[in-house]
Scaffold this active site. Structure first.
Site, mmCIF file in Angstrom:
data_model
loop_
_atom_site.group_PDB
_atom_site.id
_atom_site.type_symbol
_atom_site.label_atom_id
_atom_site.label_comp_id
_atom_site.label_asym_id
_atom_site.label_seq_id
_atom_site.Cartn_x
_atom_site.Cartn_y
_atom_site.Cartn_z
ATOM 1 N N ARG A 1 1.829 1.142 14.826
ATOM 2 C CA ARG A 1 1.421 0.936 13.451
ATOM 3 C C ARG A 1 1.928 -0.423 12.959
ATOM 4 N N HIS B 1 0.843 -1.196 0.000
ATOM 5 C CA HIS B 1 0.000 0.000 0.000
ATOM 6 C C HIS B 1 0.881 1.251 0.000
ATOM 7 N N SER C 1 13.207 6.263 -14.003
ATOM 8 C CA SER C 1 12.107 6.982 -14.632
ATOM 9 C C SER C 1 11.956 8.373 -14.033
ATOM 10 N N SER C 2 11.996 8.443 -12.702
ATOM 11 C CA SER C 2 11.837 9.746 -12.050
ATOM 12 C C SER C 2 12.966 10.686 -12.405
ATOM 13 N N SER D 1 -1.643 27.195 -5.432
ATOM 14 C CA SER D 1 -1.287 28.596 -5.682
ATOM 15 C C SER D 1 -1.836 29.104 -7.008
ATOM 16 N N TYR E 1 8.465 15.987 0.568
ATOM 17 C CA TYR E 1 8.228 17.312 -0.012
ATOM 18 C C TYR E 1 8.068 17.225 -1.519
ATOM 19 N N TRP F 1 7.122 0.171 3.810
ATOM 20 C CA TRP F 1 7.556 0.856 2.593
ATOM 21 C C TRP F 1 8.953 1.413 2.757
ATOM 22 N N LYS G 1 3.680 30.146 3.164
ATOM 23 C CA LYS G 1 2.800 29.773 2.061
ATOM 24 C C LYS G 1 1.339 29.850 2.485
ATOM 25 N N HIS H 1 14.696 13.118 11.866
ATOM 26 C CA HIS H 1 13.521 13.186 12.752
ATOM 27 C C HIS H 1 12.679 11.920 12.649
ATOM 28 N N HIS H 2 12.986 11.078 11.685
ATOM 29 C CA HIS H 2 12.319 9.775 11.629
ATOM 30 C C HIS H 2 13.021 8.755 12.505
ATOM 31 N N THR I 1 6.738 27.021 5.379
ATOM 32 C CA THR I 1 5.421 26.460 5.071
ATOM 33 C C THR I 1 4.335 27.410 5.533
ATOM 34 N N GLU J 1 11.675 13.278 -0.163
ATOM 35 C CA GLU J 1 10.600 12.624 -0.909
ATOM 36 C C GLU J 1 9.221 13.137 -0.475
ATOM 37 N N ASP K 1 6.570 21.583 -26.549
ATOM 38 C CA ASP K 1 6.483 20.242 -25.972
ATOM 39 C C ASP K 1 7.511 20.177 -24.854
ATOM 40 N N HIS L 1 12.978 11.943 3.459
ATOM 41 C CA HIS L 1 12.334 13.190 3.844
ATOM 42 C C HIS L 1 12.142 14.129 2.652
HETATM 43 C C1 HEA Z 1 0.850 8.359 -0.602
HETATM 44 C C2 HEA Z 1 -0.332 8.329 -0.444
HETATM 45 C C3 HEA Z 1 -1.240 7.488 0.377
HETATM 46 C C4 HEA Z 1 -2.577 7.469 0.182
HETATM 47 C C5 HEA Z 1 -3.367 8.209 -0.878
HETATM 48 C C6 HEA Z 1 -3.104 6.600 1.181
HETATM 49 C C7 HEA Z 1 -4.460 6.324 1.305
HETATM 50 C C8 HEA Z 1 -5.021 5.565 2.341
HETATM 51 N N1 HEA Z 1 -4.348 4.912 3.342
HETATM 52 FE FE1 HEA Z 1 -2.338 4.838 3.548
HETATM 53 N N2 HEA Z 1 -0.345 4.767 3.778
HETATM 54 C C9 HEA Z 1 0.589 5.426 3.022
HETATM 55 C C10 HEA Z 1 0.332 6.322 1.990
HETATM 56 C C11 HEA Z 1 -0.949 6.598 1.493
HETATM 57 N N3 HEA Z 1 -2.107 6.076 1.973
HETATM 58 C C12 HEA Z 1 1.915 5.095 3.454
HETATM 59 C C13 HEA Z 1 3.225 5.631 2.890
HETATM 60 C C14 HEA Z 1 1.767 4.191 4.513
HETATM 61 C C15 HEA Z 1 2.856 3.551 5.352
HETATM 62 C C16 HEA Z 1 3.114 2.156 4.911
HETATM 63 C C17 HEA Z 1 4.041 1.474 5.839
HETATM 64 O O1 HEA Z 1 3.799 1.477 7.057
HETATM 65 O O2 HEA Z 1 5.016 0.926 5.361
HETATM 66 C C18 HEA Z 1 0.336 4.017 4.698
HETATM 67 C C19 HEA Z 1 -0.222 3.208 5.685
HETATM 68 C C20 HEA Z 1 -1.575 3.120 5.945
HETATM 69 C C21 HEA Z 1 -2.135 2.496 7.084
HETATM 70 C C22 HEA Z 1 -1.353 1.874 8.235
HETATM 71 C C23 HEA Z 1 -1.138 0.439 7.967
HETATM 72 C C24 HEA Z 1 -0.333 -0.173 9.051
HETATM 73 O O3 HEA Z 1 0.392 0.526 9.770
HETATM 74 O O4 HEA Z 1 -0.423 -1.388 9.162
HETATM 75 C C25 HEA Z 1 -3.498 2.595 6.978
HETATM 76 C C26 HEA Z 1 -4.464 2.076 7.953
HETATM 77 O O5 HEA Z 1 -5.538 2.458 8.024
HETATM 78 C C27 HEA Z 1 -3.767 3.294 5.759
HETATM 79 C C28 HEA Z 1 -5.032 3.596 5.278
HETATM 80 C C29 HEA Z 1 -5.266 4.342 4.132
HETATM 81 C C30 HEA Z 1 -6.590 4.604 3.628
HETATM 82 C C31 HEA Z 1 -7.854 4.113 4.240
HETATM 83 C C32 HEA Z 1 -6.418 5.370 2.506
HETATM 84 C C33 HEA Z 1 -7.518 5.908 1.640
HETATM 85 O O6 HEA Z 1 -7.289 7.264 1.356
HETATM 86 C C34 HEA Z 1 -7.600 5.129 0.385
HETATM 87 C C35 HEA Z 1 -8.832 5.493 -0.350
HETATM 88 C C36 HEA Z 1 -9.248 4.387 -1.260
HETATM 89 C C37 HEA Z 1 -9.247 4.489 -2.572
HETATM 90 C C38 HEA Z 1 -8.859 5.735 -3.217
HETATM 91 C C39 HEA Z 1 -9.574 3.318 -3.434
HETATM 92 C C40 HEA Z 1 -10.877 3.446 -4.037
HETATM 93 C C41 HEA Z 1 -11.209 2.182 -4.730
HETATM 94 C C42 HEA Z 1 -12.151 1.377 -4.352
HETATM 95 C C43 HEA Z 1 -12.988 1.666 -3.164
HETATM 96 C C44 HEA Z 1 -12.365 0.177 -5.143
HETATM 97 C C45 HEA Z 1 -13.319 -0.754 -4.501
HETATM 98 C C46 HEA Z 1 -13.282 -1.908 -5.302
HETATM 99 C C47 HEA Z 1 -13.934 -2.988 -4.998
HETATM 100 C C48 HEA Z 1 -14.757 -3.060 -3.773
HETATM 101 C C49 HEA Z 1 -13.834 -4.164 -5.900
HETATM 102 N N4 HEA Z 1 -2.579 3.606 5.156
HETATM 103 C C1 HEA Z 2 3.399 15.226 1.934
HETATM 104 C C2 HEA Z 2 4.066 14.689 2.824
HETATM 105 C C3 HEA Z 2 4.534 15.249 4.133
HETATM 106 C C4 HEA Z 2 4.653 16.551 4.552
HETATM 107 C C5 HEA Z 2 4.363 17.816 3.805
HETATM 108 C C6 HEA Z 2 5.142 16.472 5.892
HETATM 109 C C7 HEA Z 2 5.415 17.604 6.654
HETATM 110 C C8 HEA Z 2 6.024 17.562 7.904
HETATM 111 N N1 HEA Z 2 6.330 16.431 8.623
HETATM 112 FE FE1 HEA Z 2 5.942 14.523 8.076
HETATM 113 N N2 HEA Z 2 5.807 12.612 7.424
HETATM 114 C C9 HEA Z 2 5.371 12.199 6.201
HETATM 115 C C10 HEA Z 2 4.935 13.013 5.180
HETATM 116 C C11 HEA Z 2 4.946 14.404 5.230
HETATM 117 N N3 HEA Z 2 5.297 15.166 6.279
HETATM 118 C C12 HEA Z 2 5.383 10.774 6.103
HETATM 119 C C13 HEA Z 2 4.965 9.933 4.906
HETATM 120 C C14 HEA Z 2 5.868 10.308 7.325
HETATM 121 C C15 HEA Z 2 6.027 8.877 7.814
HETATM 122 C C16 HEA Z 2 7.002 8.043 7.108
HETATM 123 C C17 HEA Z 2 7.003 6.674 7.675
HETATM 124 O O1 HEA Z 2 7.542 6.484 8.772
HETATM 125 O O2 HEA Z 2 6.419 5.769 7.053
HETATM 126 C C18 HEA Z 2 6.137 11.495 8.122
HETATM 127 C C19 HEA Z 2 6.674 11.446 9.396
HETATM 128 C C20 HEA Z 2 7.101 12.561 10.092
HETATM 129 C C21 HEA Z 2 7.881 12.498 11.280
HETATM 130 C C22 HEA Z 2 8.410 11.227 11.954
HETATM 131 C C23 HEA Z 2 7.401 10.643 12.847
HETATM 132 C C24 HEA Z 2 7.862 9.366 13.408
HETATM 133 O O3 HEA Z 2 7.958 8.397 12.669
HETATM 134 O O4 HEA Z 2 8.121 9.341 14.609
HETATM 135 C C25 HEA Z 2 8.095 13.794 11.691
HETATM 136 C C26 HEA Z 2 8.881 14.177 12.874
HETATM 137 O O5 HEA Z 2 9.394 15.207 12.977
HETATM 138 C C27 HEA Z 2 7.452 14.644 10.711
HETATM 139 C C28 HEA Z 2 7.457 16.031 10.744
HETATM 140 C C29 HEA Z 2 6.944 16.851 9.746
HETATM 141 C C30 HEA Z 2 6.999 18.309 9.793
HETATM 142 C C31 HEA Z 2 7.573 19.147 10.891
HETATM 143 C C32 HEA Z 2 6.438 18.742 8.616
HETATM 144 C C33 HEA Z 2 6.313 20.177 8.182
HETATM 145 O O6 HEA Z 2 6.711 20.332 6.849
HETATM 146 C C34 HEA Z 2 4.921 20.714 8.347
HETATM 147 C C35 HEA Z 2 4.894 22.218 8.245
HETATM 148 C C36 HEA Z 2 3.515 22.806 8.248
HETATM 149 C C37 HEA Z 2 2.941 23.454 9.268
HETATM 150 C C38 HEA Z 2 3.591 23.594 10.585
HETATM 151 C C39 HEA Z 2 1.545 23.984 9.152
HETATM 152 C C40 HEA Z 2 1.409 25.338 8.498
HETATM 153 C C41 HEA Z 2 2.168 26.401 9.168
HETATM 154 C C42 HEA Z 2 1.609 27.499 9.719
HETATM 155 C C43 HEA Z 2 0.136 27.766 9.682
HETATM 156 C C44 HEA Z 2 2.535 28.510 10.263
HETATM 157 C C45 HEA Z 2 2.452 28.722 11.707
HETATM 158 C C46 HEA Z 2 3.120 27.638 12.426
HETATM 159 C C47 HEA Z 2 3.950 27.791 13.436
HETATM 160 C C48 HEA Z 2 4.453 29.083 13.922
HETATM 161 C C49 HEA Z 2 4.406 26.597 14.156
HETATM 162 N N4 HEA Z 2 6.851 13.876 9.761
HETATM 163 CU CU LIG Z 3 10.342 13.610 7.387
#
Ligand code: HEA
Ligand code: HEA
Ligand SMILES: [Cu+2]
Ligand code: CUA
Lengths: 546, 293, 369
Positions: free
Chosen positions: A460, A87, A179-180, A278, A267, A152, A341, A312-313, A338, A265, A116, A263
């Site tokens: 999790r 997933h 590809s990327s 925007s 962003y 993942w 923005k 921070h992870h 952020t 990634e 293009d 990380h």
């Molecule tokens: C990048 C984008 C992304 C998106 C869009 C989503 C979307 C969703 N994620 Fe995802 N999720 C991740 C990225 C994302 N996730 C990542 C990176 C992890 C961490 C993995 C890891 O731990 O390694 C994670 C882990 C994660 C967990 C934790 C699993 C675990 O720790 O064991 C869960 C649990 O609820 C969850 C739920 C969902 C749900 C409910 C959606 C929903 O938004 C999805 C919505 C559903 C659809 C858009 C599909 C629609 C289609 C149908 C409904 C078809 C139906 C068909 C039939 C019935 C035949 N996600």
């Molecule tokens: C689109 C993807 C995305 C984005 C944008 C962010 C944004 C941020 N993330 Fe997140 N993060 C993930 C995707 C993302 N993250 C994913 C996928 C994981 C889990 C990976 C995994 O383990 O599987 C993760 C996990 C993760 C962790 C690790 C958690 C853990 O495993 O223990 C942390 C810890 O610092 C963190 C921090 C942040 C912070 C500080 C930002 C900041 O960029 C956010 C900044 C934004 C704001 C703060 C709000 C707007 C600001 C204002 C309105 C201004 C005023 C605010 C102040 C004065 C404070 N993220």
């Molecule tokens: Cu991070």
């Protein structure tokens, strides 16, 4: 049907500069398989991404199904881990990233007045590379031992225990990385070298800016990921000891290398979303984007800071005190750009003259829900708090707020905003609004309770959990089904009609105050646009002469 | 594409639909399928891998041949030339980052993992391990668990130094060839290019010999703990780049012989040269960090 | 059905509460500080949210075209933009400063009263009391088997479902306990939410953390790093007792250990050793290699394995002592000589393996040298 699917059908606006000496695109399957047209390749990317979103979504629903109640009902824990891993991988590398590349392909040449992409054949190659990779990834479920089940993040040494599918996965990721990188180089070069005269860097639309910076992030970090998984591969099969302490290696080294990629990634997955938002906010506020220059600088700051926050992870791996403090402070700093923005978007809305068509709804919804995800990120960045929350459902809640309500919502916004330009057909406002409200509500039902689960200590990647967590899990599962159904609705009742050309014909510029060159060409955008650079007005948003 | 601008060169050449990309992808599909199965001990994987590689090389030859033909046909405007320059530069940057991952691994091993495996606290787990680098020095067991057979490390003398000389010289000969091309002295350019290709090939042979020597006499293997891992990964990955670079130079030589390129317009050549210089610079890094430090 | 389950469950003191929406009740100073930090963060973020979204929704309501609002023309203001860069910067610095003290305190593992090594195994915890009162005690902590069965059956019950273990970790109240973590195979994480402690357990490396429980009672946590299929089934249970109770427990534990100790010089009979080995196998090996010795997926079968059948017993002894395939098969040298001898003998004489070979503990002792 629209010009998207029938290239011959040029619109016949006064500014249609199609001449007879054009190649007309081939028809039938060749047109798609051999495509060198950025619009066709963009469409391919989007369709691919949507397919992967469905596959990843079905996996998510299977996860939620198993977690609907405590106890194992449907799958064994091993299979559950495969679901979680796949997933994550499919959503990140198959859905979100390619979808944004699809947007880039469609919009960047249109927005900068280029004919293009810089490398049209390589562009097609970037797309077609993803197909073998996707096949390998999905096929890994059917290999002996099942799909990779190490999360993942593919942490060593768990990856060393995986079956043959792990290698398939590693090679698939190599290919996706290639590809990327090619896609990003293409985008960078297109932006740097193919802007119409007058389109200076500081006049470029924000979406183009965010993609320029994103592409740099991709070029810088995808190879690092490739390095990490290559070391995993050699540790698995060629006797090296990169992650094996018995030979002097270190499993934590994997995490450092991975998160140096990982990380930036995240962003990569949000900056183009910022770009889309925007574009949309000013269009529907009927007011220019506030603080354009600071938006650009903020985006660049986010990108630069993203290279120095990765650990921070890893607070719970036991870093030295100074490391923990450094990464904590650096991470928190990202809130500042952020925030800039967010403030700029709101200042753009302030004293505008707003209407709330579907794209605007999604954009405003994005700001609201993404900011909540940002704040939970900020909370996670505080090392002492993260010690409690790391690897719990709080993190899952955080990243779905930023990824689903962030990246995905912005994409929906973009599809509604530019969809008429792509297909020549207006979507139905009623359906779009229903899709928005339905998604917003079910999204929060799904992911809001996960904050509570995480704070109360539910880890999790768990196939089963103590009974105290039952109710919130059940709510989340119900919400997930609803959210999934909303996306099926979107596909069947919004996307399909648009693609089949059903609906009101879209005017050249459906949005009263939208700015930019894409609105200077007819809807649907003709197969070829801007083959020779147009002459632009001083704001670089209008074409004076084709 | 349309030839709307003056002359024959289009403003920006956009190639017509092409089957090369998708064909290359098919080849790569067999590559990853085969490689994934082969490393897991399925014999057919090796054949699939080989088939995929041959297929890919074959298709790429056609693809690049076509691209070279377009260049020679004068389809590429100055703007396309600039695109090529940007793209090659950023491609090389991505390669730098790829190497950075492995250099990072070496850095981590030397400054973090090996010292901490041998630290006082870790004596709880590995009482006899001394955290020194290279991990084969006197008194060290080579690996904490003692699973690594004793081995000797690879010093800078003589082969790596010879190799350094070879690569540096090849950089010079390549530059001479380039200047000759600019001065429109084609025969001279071709001659120096052959010398460059030869130097690259000799480098590869030396490295092959070095590996054989390491395996048979020093007992230094991929499995020689973290030292062997980083040594072979860095030098091997670099060697692979030398291999690719040599092929690029070879292709450019052949193109020169076919009369391709003009003194003003020869980015294909220059791109290959950039790549070669990049490989050169990485080698210098390797030479000092891996062999001397 | 799940609702009936929910009705049947109560809060678990020292563990999660039903529908709990906050951190678990802190039982250490550190956890209390973390909790407090979180509250402060929530307040700050809440205020910022209110301000930001207040403005946004005000604008959404007032500045609509449908209300006849005409768009203003401004699109930048250096002063405002600088202000909203500086102010968040200052806020963030403040947050960082607040957290620093706790980070420093969390990291200070010196002057512990009792030092315990916690080793993560797939899928259980091993504890060795290294220093302080109780030194020398060592035992394994495994999920209570009925829990796993309930999980498989899909019929879970009990307030401590999935948290019940065979041997809780016992520590004295009010004492600084240093936990040294490490692992045997893959990364695990040792966490007790109520203590505000979570520390990865990394194979081949030691890391440490500490806690000082402020009240007696039972405290629960679970493994918090994905470690393979039974990741959800390796809970942690810490029993915090008074000093006196702790002293009694230590004494009892020491007696048990003395009774259990094996003499590695003893010569065993084949059936006895096989019987002993069967237990060792069930506790340590069956998780991967399966009770039937057939392995699963990438895990090699032992049934009919050439190494197991080999006349040279040294080969299998070496695999157990040093591991194989880069640690995919971990080293088991922490097992006693008798246990290793027994389990090898068991595998050599089980399922279709009928070698009649016997490995005496003395041979393992020799191989260890
Ligand atoms: C990048 C984008 C992304 C998106 C869009 C989503 C979307 C969703 N994620 Fe995802 N999720 C991740 C990225 C994302 N996730 C990542 C990176 C992890 C961490 C993995 C890891 O731990 O390694 C994670 C882990 C994660 C967990 C934790 C699993 C675990 O720790 O064991 C869960 C649990 O609820 C969850 C739920 C969902 C749900 C409910 C959606 C929903 O938004 C999805 C919505 C559903 C659809 C858009 C599909 C629609 C289609 C149908 C409904 C078809 C139906 C068909 C039939 C019935 C035949 N996600
Ligand atoms: C689109 C993807 C995305 C984005 C944008 C962010 C944004 C941020 N993330 Fe997140 N993060 C993930 C995707 C993302 N993250 C994913 C996928 C994981 C889990 C990976 C995994 O383990 O599987 C993760 C996990 C993760 C962790 C690790 C958690 C853990 O495993 O223990 C942390 C810890 O610092 C963190 C921090 C942040 C912070 C500080 C930002 C900041 O960029 C956010 C900044 C934004 C704001 C703060 C709000 C707007 C600001 C204002 C309105 C201004 C005023 C605010 C102040 C004065 C404070 N993220
Ligand atoms: Cu991070
Ligand atoms: Cu042990 Cu998860």
């Amino acid at each position: 049907m629209s010009a998207v699917l029938h290239p011959g059908g040029h619109g016949h606006g006064h500014d249609d500069h199609a001449h007879d000496d054009h190649h007309h695109a081939p028809h039938g399957w060749r047109r798609w398989v051999f495509a060198t047209n950025h619009k066709d390749i963009g469409t391919l990317y989007m369709l691919f991404a949507f397919t992967m979103l469905m596959i990843g979504g079905v996996l998510a629903l299977l996860i939620r199904l198993e977690l609907f109640q405590p106890g194992l009902q449907f799958v064994n824990p091993e299979l559950f881990n495969q679901f979680t891993t796949m997933h994550g991988l499919i959503m990140v590398f198959g859905a979100i990233m390619p979808a944004f590349v699809g947007f880039a392909n469609w919009m960047i040449p249109l927005q900068i007045g280029a004919g293009d992409m810089a490398f049209a054949r390589m562009n097609n190659f970037s797309f077609w590379l993803m197909i073998p990779a996707a096949i390998m990834l999905v096929a890994s479920f059917f290999m002996p031992g099942g799909a990779p089940a190490a999360g993942w993040t593919l942490y060593a040494p768990l990856t060393l225990q995986m079956g043959p599918s792990m290698d398939a996965g590693i090679f698939a990721m190599h290919i996706l990385g290639a590809s990327s990188i090619m896609g990003s180089i293409n985008i960078v070069v297109t932006i740097l070298n193919m802007r119409a005269p007058g389109m200076t860097l500081m006049k470029m639309p924000m979406f183009v800016w965010t993609w320029l910076i994103t592409a740099y992030l991709l070029i810088a970090v995808m190879p690092v990921l490739a390095g990490a998984i290559t070391m995993t591969l050699t540790d698995r099969h060629f006797g090296t000891s990169f992650f094996n302490p018995a030979g002097g290696g270190d499993p934590i080294m994997y995490q450092h290398v991975f998160w140096f990629f990982g990380h930036p990634e995240v962003y990569i997955m949000i900056l183009p979303a910022f770009g889309i938002v925007s574009q949309i906010i000013p269009a529907f506020a009927r007011k220019r984007l506030f603080g354009y220059a600071s938006m650009v600088y903020a985006t660049a700051s986010i990108a630069i800071l993203s290279f120095i926050v990765w650990a921070h992870h890893m607070y719970t791996t036991g870093m030295p005190l100074t490391g923990q403090l450094f990464f904590m402070y650096a991470t928190m700093l990202i809130s500042v750009p952020t925030g800039v923005k967010v403030f700029n978007w709101i200042a753009t809305m302030w004293r505008g003259s707003m209407t709330f068509e579907t794209p605007m709804l999604w954009a405003v919804g994005f700001i609201f829900v993404f900011t909540m995800g940002g704040f939970t990120g900020l909370i996670l960045s505080m090392a002492p708090i993260d010690i409690n929350l790391q690897d719990t459902y709080y993190v899952v809640a955080h990243f779905h707020y930023v990824l689903v309500a962030g990246s995905l919502f912005a994409m929906f916004a973009g599809v509604y905003y530019w969809g008429p330009k792509w297909t020549g057909v207006m979507y139905s406002e009623g359906r779009g609004k229903f899709h928005f409200w339905g998604s917003l509500v079910t999204f929060n039902i799904t992911f809001f309770p996960m904050h509570f689960l995480g704070m109360a200590g539910m880890p999790r990647r768990y196939a089963d959990y103590p009974l105290q967590f039952a109710d919130f899990n059940m709510i989340a599962s119900i919400g997930a089904l609803g959210f999934g159904l909303m996306q099926v609705y979107f596909f069947l009742f919004v996307v399909v009609p648009m693609m089949r050309g059903k609906g009101a014909k879209a005017p050249q510029k459906p949005w009263e105050a939208a700015e930019g060159l894409e609105w200077e060409v007819p809807s649907p955008a003709p197969f070829h646009t801007f083959e020779t650079p147009p002459t632009l007005d001083v704001t670089a948003t209008k074409v004076l002469k084709f | 594409m349309s030839a709307t601008t003056k002359g024959v060169t289009p403003y920006y050449y956009v190639p017509a639909p092409s089957r090369h990309p998708v064909m290359t992808s098919i080849g790569l599909f067999f590559v990853i399928l085969g490689a994934g199965q082969w490393v897991n001990g399925h014999g057919w994987g090796a054949y699939a891998l080989l088939f995929g590689l041959l297929w890919t090389v074959f298709v790429l030859r056609q693809w690049f041949g076509e691209a070279a033909g377009e260049a020679e046909a004068g389809m590429l405007s100055d703007r396309v030339d600039v695109s090529h320059r940007w793209s090659m530069a950023w491609f090389i940057f991505s390669e730098v980052m790829f190497f950075a991952a492995f250099f990072g691994a070496l850095y981590w091993a030397r400054t973090q993992s090996v010292p901490s495996l041998g630290s006082l606290e870790n004596a709880l787990l590995w009482p006899d391990f001394k955290g020194i680098w290279p991990s084969s020095g006197a008194g060290a067991t080579g690996s904490p668990a003692g699973i690594v057979e004793p081995f000797q490390t690879m010093g800078p003398w003589p082969l790596p130094t010879i190799n350094t000389g070879l690569l540096l010289t090849s950089g010079v000969t390549l530059t001479i060839a380039h200047h000759a091309l600019i001065a429109n002295q084609r025969a001279k350019a071709i001659g120096w290019m052959w010398i460059t290709v030869l130097l690259g090939t000799v480098f590869l042979f030396c490295q092959g010999y070095e590996y054989a020597h390491a395996y048979s006499e020093l007992n230094l293997k991929l499995s020689s703990g973290i030292y062997g891992s980083t040594f072979y990964m860095l030098t091997g990955f670099h060697g692979f780049h030398v291999f690719v670079g040599t092929i690029m130079l070879l292709v450019m030589t052949i193109r020169l012989m076919k009369g391709h390129f003009t003194p003003e317009r020869h980015f294909g050549f220059e791109g290959a040269a950039w790549y070669w210089h990049f490989v050169d610079v990485v080698w210098l890094g390797l030479y000092f960090i891996v062999y001397w430090m | 059905m799940a609702t009936t389950v929910a009705l049947a469950v109560n809060d678990l003191p020292g563990g999660p509460g039903v529908r709990q929406m906050d951190f678990q009740t802190p039982a250490t100073q550190i956890a209390a500080e973390q909790h407090w930090l979180h509250v402060v963060m929530m307040v700050i973020c809440g205020v910022i949210c209110l301000a930001v979204f207040g403005v946004m929704f005000y604008s959404i309501i007032k500045h609509r075209k449908s209300k006849g609002h005409k768009p203003a023309n401004f699109h930048e203001s250096i002063a405002v933009e600088i202000a909203w860069t500086i102010v968040p910067f200052v806020i963030v610095i403040g947050m960082g400063a607040m957290a620093t003290k706790t980070v420093v305190a969390m990291k200070d593992t010196t002057n512990a009263d009792v030092t315990i090594k916690a080793t993560g195994y797939q899928w259980k915890w091993g504890y060795d009391y290294l220093k302080g009162e109780g030194e020398g005690i060592s035992f394994l902590q495994t999920l209570d088997t009925t829990q796993r069965a309930m999980s498989d059956a899909g019929k879970p019950e009990g307030d401590n479902y999935l948290l019940k273990v065979d041997n809780p970790l016992v520590v004295p109240v009010g004492k600084k306990i240093r936990i040294i973590t490490t692992a045997n195979d893959v990364i695990h994480a040792w966490m007790i939410p109520a203590f505000g402690v979570k520390q990865d357990a990394i194979p081949g490396f030691v890391r440490d953390t500490w806690f000082r429980a402020e009240r007696t009672g039972d405290f629960y946590g679970q493994c918090a790093e994905l470690c393979g299929k039974e990741h959800a089934y390796m809970p942690i249970h810490v029993k915090v007792v008074t000093d006196a109770e702790y002293t009694t427990w230590v004494a009892g534990e020491k007696k048990k250990l003395a009774a259990l100790a094996d003499d590695p010089a003893k010569e065993w009979k084949l059936p006895d050793l096989i019987a002993r080995g069967e237990k060792v196998y069930a506790n340590n090996c069956a998780a991967c290699h399966q009770a039937n010795g057939k392995g699963a997926g990438p895990i090699k079968p032992l049934d009919a394995s050439p190494v197991v059948l080999d006349a040279d017993k040294g080969k299998q002894i070496a695999v157990l002592l040093h591991g194989q395939n880069n640690g995919a098969m971990p080293a088991w040298k922490q097992l006693s000589d008798t246990e290793i001898a027994a389990v090898i003998t068991y595998t050599k004489n089980s399922w279709s393996n009928k070698t009649e070979q016997i490995v005496q503990p003395a041979e393992v002792v020799a191989a260890r040298k």
